[in-house]
Design an enzyme around this catalytic site. Structure first.
Site: not given
Length: 258
Positions: A57, A148, A152, A182, A184
């Site tokens: 993790d 996000y 980034k 991908t 997803l």
């Protein structure tokens, strides 16, 4: 097999872009360790060579330190760290509490910093490199994924500072990714038709394949990039055609042969 004998860690390397990166390093001859909280549904392999999976993790500091220490001890070295783990659900800013957005920043910015610091002694001994997996979201508005995008942007800045502080022993670069196809993709772009329509907005006419990202990562980790550090390599198929060009009623030529 330009990376034969080298040891590489790919975080989040069990599926999608991460698995594509891991396969590219396997193809280049490297010994590859992929890590995530859960094992992959099937081994990450290429040409009969498999990446080793180890659970970790990345938000647990002691666990991360132990992970890199064990990899370096077992393989005798660590040459490259690819900070790929990350991602975000679609969530407008006012649809989530600050704590939920903070978790996105933690995964996409703090975790790569944690991993890089833990890996640094071993990378330094090998005169190795770090490859950050960034995003075009860090350089443009990212509605629905603002945290996000902010993470980034910070990751790219972090990489540039690391490249200066850790030179000359460790090189640090960023791959700035556009859209990648991908398993997803449909969660982000819709069904197959939606994916195709989104791909058509890219100047090269399609989404990237994970293995293409992997080949770029292999290049940055290889001796062919020995004088490249602090750089951001755009892997986005030409970027995005400006929206105003479609809205204008003049100068319609250009782009995708039109």
């Amino acid at each position: 097999m330009e990376l034969a004998g080298k040891a590489v860690v790919v975080t989040g390397g069990t599926r999608g872009v991460g698995a594509g990166i891991a396969k590219a390093f396997l193809g280049a001859g490297a010994d590859v360790v992929v890590c995530a909280r859960r094992p992959p549904d099937e081994p990450v392999e290429l040409g009969g060579r498999k990446a080793e999976f180890r659970p970790v993790d990345l938000r647990e500091l002691d666990g991360v330190r132990g992970f890199f220490a064990s990899v370096a001890a077992d393989y005798g070295r660590l040459d490259t760290l690819v900070n790929n783990a990350g991602g975000t659900p679609y969530r407008l800013l006012d649809e989530g509490e600050a704590e939920r957005h903070a978790r996105v920043i933690d995964l996409n910015l703090t975790a790569p910093l944690t991993a890089s610091l833990a890996a640094r002694p071993y990378l330094r001994a090998a005169r190795g490199s770090v490859v950050m997996i960034g995003s075009v979201s860090g350089g443009r508005p990212s509605p629905g994924s603002a945290a996000y995008g902010a993470a980034k942007a910070g990751l790219e800045s972090l990489a540039r500072s690391m490249a200066v502080e850790w030179a000359p022993e460790v090189r640090v670069n960023t791959l700035v990714l556009g859209m990648v196809r991908t398993e997803l993709s449909e969660l982000h772009y819709g069904d197959a038709e939606g994916v195709a329509r989104v791909g058509a907005t890219v100047p090269l006419g399609r989404l990237a394949e994970p293995e293409e990202v992997g080949e770029a990562a292999v290049f940055l980790a290889s001796a062919k990039a020995s004088y490249i550090s602090g750089a951001s390599l755009l892997v986005h198929g030409g970027g995005e055609r400006p929206a105003f060009l479609a809205a204008a009623n003049v100068n319609k030529t250009g782009g995708n042969g039109r």
